[in-house]
Write an enzyme that holds these catalytic residues in place. Structure first.
Site, PDB file in Angstrom:
ATOM      1  N   SER A 158       0.800  -1.193  -0.196  1.00  0.00           N
ATOM      2  CA  SER A 158      -0.011   0.046  -0.129  1.00  0.00           C
ATOM      3  C   SER A 158       0.998   1.289  -0.171  1.00  0.00           C
ATOM      4  CB  SER A 158      -0.750  -0.006   1.183  1.00  0.00           C
ATOM      5  OG  SER A 158      -1.986   0.888   0.926  1.00  0.00           O
ATOM      6  N   GLU A 191      -9.576  -3.892  -6.732  1.00  0.00           N
ATOM      7  CA  GLU A 191      -8.943  -2.799  -5.940  1.00  0.00           C
ATOM      8  C   GLU A 191      -9.245  -1.433  -6.366  1.00  0.00           C
ATOM      9  OE1 GLU A 191      -5.139  -2.772  -3.387  1.00  0.00           O
ATOM     10  OE2 GLU A 191      -4.689  -4.891  -4.569  1.00  0.00           O
ATOM     11  N   HIS A 226      -7.641  -5.351  -1.171  1.00  0.00           N
ATOM     12  CA  HIS A 226      -6.264  -4.675  -0.742  1.00  0.00           C
ATOM     13  C   HIS A 226      -5.351  -5.420  -0.205  1.00  0.00           C
ATOM     14  CE1 HIS A 226      -3.918  -1.143  -0.600  1.00  0.00           C
ATOM     15  NE2 HIS A 226      -4.146  -0.867   0.581  1.00  0.00           N
TER      16      HIS A 226
END
Length: 297
Positions: free
Chosen positions: A144, A238, A268
């Site tokens: 991320s 995502e 995610h």
């Protein structure tokens, strides 16, 4: 077809109450609570260390090669996340790769805005080399925001003339702090974790007065020439799908070797849920194989 466990996980996430505008403390507390449900296995060794003035941990599964390492940069929008939230994943990565994982507690916004995280990550890489780990035996990885930070760290190191790692690993990377990818809309209904407005709020907290187009904040806007081979994982469900695909496209255009894997139906950083999700365990094993191949394992 995704596993039944994925549907159960998404249903559990959607059932959780979400404050409309949570404070930073509430966001951090929620992530820490999730980590409490996914403890690190007892056979994984954890050794606290100070790395360039920051807390960190060596996380090593049994038999991990002390001469090979992954510098791991956790996700959390540059605002949340900690050693606690990613220790279980670090242990899995160590087991899959046969390398030790240096898990870094880099400084978070808003207390420490950009470029504090980049400064800490670059300093941690230099610390790692000073411990005797060869650059060709090490990888920089993250998920991320940590995936974006991994790329930003490579850019910082390249520009400074530092030895570069054998490879970089980006799991569901956030590389565009303006959140301009089309998947922000096209995947919004499918993604139970990341939505555009909360993401932009985190970006504002991190950037402070800096531009969202600074390459060390949004590596999508940087020159990627000269970077080591990259592995990029992203789920097809995502909102950050287009961050990953655009990163791969621009890296390839810069003659960087890129392995892009778009996993059908995945959410995610599904790797974090490997204790519950077969696809998460499989993805972590794939990362481990890539790290072994690139770092001489």
């Amino acid at each position: 077809m995704a596993s039944p466990e994925l549907g159960s996980l998404i249903a559990m996430m959607r059932a959780q109450p979400r404050p409309e505008n949570p404070s930073v403390a509430e966001m951090r507390g929620g992530f820490e609570a999730l980590a409490g449900l996914l403890p690190c296995p007892p056979d994984v060794a954890r050794t606290p260390v100070q790395v360039a003035g920051r807390p960190a941990e060596w996380v090593a599964a049994p038999g991990a090669d002390p001469t090979r390492a992954i510098l791991y940069l956790h996700g959390g929008g540059y605002v949340i996340g900690s050693l606690n939230t990613h220790r279980e994943l670090a242990g899995r990565l160590s087991r899959a790769s046969g390398a030790r994982v240096l898990l870094l507690d880099y400084r978070l916004a808003p207390e420490h805005p950009f470029p504090a995280a980049v400064d800490d990550a670059a300093a941690a890489w230099r610390w790692l080399l000073a411990q005797g780990v060869a650059a060709r035996r090490a990888v920089v990885a993250g998920d991320s925001a940590g995936g974006g930070l991994a790329v930003a760290t490579l850019l910082r190191l390249r520009d400074a003339g530092d030895p570069l790692p054998a490879a970089g690993v980006c799991l569901s990377p956030w590389v565009d702090l303006e959140a301009m990818g089309a998947s922000m809309q096209t995947r919004a209904a499918a993604d139970p974790i990341v939505q555009r407005e909360p993401l932009l709020r985190m970006a504002r907290l991190y950037l402070g007065t800096a531009s969202a187009r600074d390459p060390l904040a949004s590596p999508l806007h940087g020159s990627l020439q000269g970077l080591p081979p990259l592995l990029v994982h992203v789920g097809d469900a995502e909102t950050l799908l287009d961050d990953a695909t655009r990163l791969a496209e621009r890296a390839r255009a810069a003659s960087v070797e890129v392995t892009l894997e778009v996993w059908p139906e995945m959410i995610h950083v599904w790797h974090l849920f490997a204790p519950l999700l077969p696809e998460g365990a499989k993805a972590v094993d794939g990362v481990g194989a890539f790290v072994r191949e690139r770092s001489g394992g």
